[in-house]
Motif scaffolding. Structure first.
Motif, PDB file in Angstrom:
ATOM      1  N   MET A 212       0.821  -1.210   0.000  1.00  0.00           N
ATOM      2  CA  MET A 212       0.000   0.000   0.000  1.00  0.00           C
ATOM      3  C   MET A 212       0.857   1.264   0.000  1.00  0.00           C
ATOM      4  N   ILE A 213       1.914   1.274   0.808  1.00  0.00           N
ATOM      5  CA  ILE A 213       2.791   2.446   0.845  1.00  0.00           C
ATOM      6  C   ILE A 213       3.440   2.671  -0.514  1.00  0.00           C
ATOM      7  N   SER A 214       3.933   1.583  -1.131  1.00  0.00           N
ATOM      8  CA  SER A 214       4.545   1.683  -2.461  1.00  0.00           C
ATOM      9  C   SER A 214       3.525   2.126  -3.502  1.00  0.00           C
ATOM     10  N   GLY A 215       2.291   1.625  -3.374  1.00  0.00           N
ATOM     11  CA  GLY A 215       1.240   2.009  -4.318  1.00  0.00           C
ATOM     12  C   GLY A 215       0.910   3.487  -4.229  1.00  0.00           C
ATOM     13  N   TYR A 216       0.771   3.989  -3.008  1.00  0.00           N
ATOM     14  CA  TYR A 216       0.546   5.429  -2.820  1.00  0.00           C
ATOM     15  C   TYR A 216       1.717   6.237  -3.380  1.00  0.00           C
ATOM     16  N   ALA A 217       2.935   5.787  -3.066  1.00  0.00           N
ATOM     17  CA  ALA A 217       4.126   6.511  -3.509  1.00  0.00           C
ATOM     18  C   ALA A 217       4.209   6.552  -5.027  1.00  0.00           C
ATOM     19  N   ALA A 218       3.939   5.416  -5.682  1.00  0.00           N
ATOM     20  CA  ALA A 218       4.003   5.357  -7.142  1.00  0.00           C
ATOM     21  C   ALA A 218       2.982   6.280  -7.787  1.00  0.00           C
ATOM     22  N   ALA A 219       1.860   6.484  -7.105  1.00  0.00           N
ATOM     23  CA  ALA A 219       0.813   7.377  -7.614  1.00  0.00           C
ATOM     24  C   ALA A 219       1.065   8.831  -7.247  1.00  0.00           C
ATOM     25  N   GLY A 220       2.171   9.105  -6.556  1.00  0.00           N
ATOM     26  CA  GLY A 220       2.492  10.475  -6.165  1.00  0.00           C
ATOM     27  C   GLY A 220       1.751  10.946  -4.932  1.00  0.00           C
ATOM     28  N   LEU A 221       1.072  10.029  -4.255  1.00  0.00           N
ATOM     29  CA  LEU A 221       0.287  10.392  -3.059  1.00  0.00           C
ATOM     30  C   LEU A 221       1.152  10.190  -1.816  1.00  0.00           C
ATOM     31  N   VAL A 222       2.167  11.034  -1.683  1.00  0.00           N
ATOM     32  CA  VAL A 222       3.141  10.834  -0.614  1.00  0.00           C
ATOM     33  C   VAL A 222       2.558  11.153   0.762  1.00  0.00           C
ATOM     34  N   LYS A 223       1.590  12.063   0.831  1.00  0.00           N
ATOM     35  CA  LYS A 223       0.957  12.362   2.114  1.00  0.00           C
ATOM     36  C   LYS A 223       0.260  11.119   2.654  1.00  0.00           C
ATOM     37  N   GLU A 224      -0.500  10.448   1.783  1.00  0.00           N
ATOM     38  CA  GLU A 224      -1.200   9.235   2.190  1.00  0.00           C
ATOM     39  C   GLU A 224      -0.213   8.117   2.533  1.00  0.00           C
ATOM     40  N   ALA A 225       0.881   8.045   1.755  1.00  0.00           N
ATOM     41  CA  ALA A 225       1.914   7.044   2.035  1.00  0.00           C
ATOM     42  C   ALA A 225       2.523   7.265   3.417  1.00  0.00           C
ATOM     43  N   LYS A 226       2.802   8.522   3.744  1.00  0.00           N
ATOM     44  CA  LYS A 226       3.408   8.838   5.052  1.00  0.00           C
ATOM     45  C   LYS A 226       2.436   8.546   6.187  1.00  0.00           C
ATOM     46  N   GLU A 227       1.160   8.860   6.014  1.00  0.00           N
ATOM     47  CA  GLU A 227       0.163   8.589   7.052  1.00  0.00           C
ATOM     48  C   GLU A 227       0.073   7.095   7.338  1.00  0.00           C
ATOM     49  N   LEU A 228       0.085   6.293   6.272  1.00  0.00           N
ATOM     50  CA  LEU A 228       0.012   4.846   6.444  1.00  0.00           C
ATOM     51  C   LEU A 228       1.301   4.321   7.074  1.00  0.00           C
ATOM     52  N   PHE A 229       2.412   4.871   6.641  1.00  0.00           N
ATOM     53  CA  PHE A 229       3.716   4.481   7.187  1.00  0.00           C
ATOM     54  C   PHE A 229       3.768   4.719   8.695  1.00  0.00           C
ATOM     55  N   ASP A 230       3.243   5.873   9.136  1.00  0.00           N
ATOM     56  CA  ASP A 230       3.258   6.212  10.561  1.00  0.00           C
ATOM     57  C   ASP A 230       2.380   5.267  11.390  1.00  0.00           C
ATOM     58  N   CYS A 231       1.352   4.684  10.761  1.00  0.00           N
ATOM     59  CA  CYS A 231       0.450   3.769  11.467  1.00  0.00           C
ATOM     60  C   CYS A 231       0.956   2.326  11.482  1.00  0.00           C
ATOM     61  N   MET A 232       2.006   2.070  10.726  1.00  0.00           N
ATOM     62  CA  MET A 232       2.483   0.701  10.537  1.00  0.00           C
ATOM     63  C   MET A 232       3.039   0.139  11.843  1.00  0.00           C
ATOM     64  N   PRO A 233       2.554  -1.032  12.291  1.00  0.00           N
ATOM     65  CA  PRO A 233       3.010  -1.567  13.583  1.00  0.00           C
ATOM     66  C   PRO A 233       4.467  -2.016  13.579  1.00  0.00           C
ATOM     67  N   VAL A 234       4.903  -2.642  12.484  1.00  0.00           N
ATOM     68  CA  VAL A 234       6.284  -3.114  12.351  1.00  0.00           C
ATOM     69  C   VAL A 234       6.794  -2.725  10.972  1.00  0.00           C
ATOM     70  N   LYS A 235       7.948  -2.071  10.939  1.00  0.00           N
ATOM     71  CA  LYS A 235       8.523  -1.625   9.670  1.00  0.00           C
ATOM     72  C   LYS A 235       9.795  -2.413   9.373  1.00  0.00           C
ATOM     73  N   ASP A 236      10.035  -2.703   8.079  1.00  0.00           N
ATOM     74  CA  ASP A 236      11.315  -3.268   7.671  1.00  0.00           C
ATOM     75  C   ASP A 236      11.988  -2.298   6.709  1.00  0.00           C
ATOM     76  N   VAL A 237      13.141  -2.661   6.189  1.00  0.00           N
ATOM     77  CA  VAL A 237      13.877  -1.739   5.318  1.00  0.00           C
ATOM     78  C   VAL A 237      13.095  -1.422   4.054  1.00  0.00           C
ATOM     79  N   VAL A 238      12.259  -2.367   3.596  1.00  0.00           N
ATOM     80  CA  VAL A 238      11.429  -2.131   2.409  1.00  0.00           C
ATOM     81  C   VAL A 238      10.422  -1.013   2.671  1.00  0.00           C
ATOM     82  N   SER A 239       9.895  -0.964   3.899  1.00  0.00           N
ATOM     83  CA  SER A 239       8.937   0.085   4.269  1.00  0.00           C
ATOM     84  C   SER A 239       9.599   1.462   4.176  1.00  0.00           C
ATOM     85  N   TRP A 240      10.783   1.577   4.751  1.00  0.00           N
ATOM     86  CA  TRP A 240      11.509   2.846   4.714  1.00  0.00           C
ATOM     87  C   TRP A 240      11.858   3.226   3.273  1.00  0.00           C
TER      88      TRP A 240
END
Length: 534
Positions: A212-240
């Motif tokens: 989902m984060i990559s999908g938002y980012a690819a569509a240029g929706l970086v605000k939505e990508a960041k909001e989802l990223f901040d809600c993510m319970p566990v992040k890996d290097v791919v998330s960053w």
């Protein structure tokens, strides 16, 4: 012959370590000579090792070996089918699958999974549907891996209703089941549908969030990508990396550096090569030398090998930040270069006015067996432009197509037109412009118009200027250029006429934007704004 006989072990170890098709052929020849090839176990291992080799030739060679086995089994067929499914020619997996159906061995659930994965890779809806039917008629019980792959086939082929119905009817679902449809939605750019599915998902894993984060980012929706990223319970290097590349994609380079610093300070995940490439690109675009140098030190300190895209990013960063000597140093110490690395240093030397050095690097590139591409020729033609090598530029422009089969693009024409204009070869430049589609010629007309002004060629300037205004009546550049031409010749009535036309067409000149790094902080401002430094 025993499958575990001591006579077969050494050659199997040799085959397992094989790095090329020639070594696989040596092992095959040895097995034929010693009779080991008649042993199904040994022959199967030969095929499996050949099929897992990354070289495309070895996959087709594995296929040819398969056709010569007297008693093939499911493992041998599956090895080749899986290899083709993961290759650049997944449709060839269907050939092996059909051959399997004609033989004594019927496909097992693994085979169905591999061949359906191949169908998903080339969006083979009809083929996938037929294989689905065959699976339903078989004695094989319902399998989550096969059904997940079917969801992927239908989704990637655009048949989302069928994919969703299949997902809903699955007796057992896991995160992969949902991700199969989620990734298909995102691949087609259906962001809203993907988000609705994401919110509905019974089970999510890190991959689900990353999709989902990559999908938002690819569509240029970086605000939505960041909001989802901040809600993510566990992040890996791919998330960053997904968030970093999203900001880089839309040109938010300062945000790239902010996320990178947050990753270093607040995460247990370590940046990888992909992270560094995006961060160095941001430093290059911001002209932030100090931060780029810090990243370089970090890379060296952590023993990360500088090669390929990472070497290219470092060379590009140093070039764009004005340190061409450092860019050349990185280039020289890089042992594993690719075409992009060569292109980066050629372009860097060219931009810094070191055209002859750029051409020497180009000759070195060709000598070492690297094949130039379109970007390479932008670099060498620009180099010729910077040092006024018209004859060499003509030769290189001709060589592009005749030797390397590269069709010139607007950028290549631009280098030639600019050079011809600078050398006063206006007739030749206009002839070259006639080869370019009218809707792409505007920027080249502007370049030639500026050259006409410098040489005082009023008649040609007016002809080119009128052509430019006809193409882009609502762009300010043509009016400004013609106003400057008339002003330089003291024709003030025509200058006023140009300004009247601009007002009549409601054309406004856009302000320029600049950036400057002060004490490690990048400041951006528009022309006419004041820069206040505390």
């Amino acid at each position: 012959m025993s499958a575990c006989s001591s006579s077969s072990l050494p050659i199997l170890l040799f085959t397992e370590r094989a790095k090329s098709v020639s070594e696989i052929q040596q092992a095959h020849a040895f097995m034929l000579k010693t009779g080991l090839f008649k042993d199904t176990f040994s022959a199967s291992k030969l095929i499996a090792f050949a099929a897992t080799n990354p070289e495309p030739k070895t996959v087709s060679y594995a296929h040819s070996i398969l056709n010569r086995i007297e008693t093939p089994n499911a493992f041998t067929h599956n090895s080749v089918i899986r290899a083709y499914a993961n290759s650049s020619t997944p449709e060839l997996a269907l050939i092996v699958f059909r051959e399997m159906l004609l033989g004594p061995v019927f496909p097992d659930k693994y085979c169905f999974t591999f061949v359906l994965k191949a169908c998903a890779s080339f969006c083979g809806f009809e083929e996938g549907r037929q294989i689905h039917g065959l699976f339903m008629k078989s004695d094989l019980v319902s399998d989550v891996f096969v059904e997940n792959t079917l969801v992927n086939v239908y989704g990637r082929s655009g048949y989302f209703e069928i994919a969703r119905n299949l997902l809903d009817r699955m007796p057992v679902r896991d995160a992969v089941s949902w991700n199969s449809l989620l990734s298909a939605y995102l691949d087609k750019g259906l962001i809203e549908e993907a988000r609705a599915l994401f919110d509905e998902m019974e089970e999510r894993n890190v991959e689900s969030w990353n999709f989902m984060i990559s999908g938002y980012a690819a569509a240029g929706l970086v605000k939505e990508a960041k909001e989802l990223f901040d809600c993510m319970p566990v992040k890996d290097v791919v998330s960053w990396n997904a968030l970093v590349s999203g900001y880089a994609h839309v040109g938010c380079y300062s945000d790239v550096l902010e996320v990178f610093n947050e990753m270093l300070n607040n995460s247990t995940e370590q940046p990888d090569g992909f992270t560094f490439v995006n961060v160095l690109s941001a430093c290059a675009n911001l002209g932030s030398l100090s931060q780029g140098e810090w990243v370089h030190v970090y890379i060296d300190k952590h023993g990360i090998e500088i090669e390929g895209f990472l070497a290219t990013a470092l060379v590009d960063m140093y070039s764009k930040c004005g340190k061409i000597d450092k860019a050349l140093e990185v280039f020289r110490v890089t042992s594993k270069k690719d075409v992009s690395t060569w292109n980066s240093i050629i372009l860097g030397l060219s931009v810094h006015g070191l055209g002859n050095d750029a051409l020497e690097i180009f000759s070195e590139m060709v000598y070492e067996g690297f094949k130039p591409n379109g970007i390479t020729f932008i670099g060498v033609l620009s180099a010729c432009n910077h040092v006024g090598l018209l004859d060499q530029a003509r030769n290189l422009f001709e060589t592009m197509n005749s030797v390397y089969s590269i069709e010139p693009t607007i950028e290549h024409y631009g280098c030639m037109v600019d050079l011809l204009g600078r050398m006063g070869k206006f007739e030749e430049a206009e002839e070259l412009l006639n080869e370019i589609p009218a809707d792409e010629a505007s920027v080249l007309l502007e370049s030639l118009l500026g050259a006409c002004k410098r040489f005082g060629r009023m008649e040609q300037a007016e002809r080119i200027g009128n052509r430019l205004l006809e193409l882009n009546p609502h762009e300010s550049s043509g009016y400004v250029q013609m106003s400057n031409v008339y002003a330089s010749n003291g024709r003030w009535d025509e200058v006023m006429e140009m300004r009247k036309k601009m007002r009549a067409e409601r054309v406004n000149k856009k302000p320029g934007c600049s950036a400057i790094e002060i004490d490690g902080v990048v400041h951006e401002f528009l022309a006419g704004e004041g820069l206040i430094i505390d």
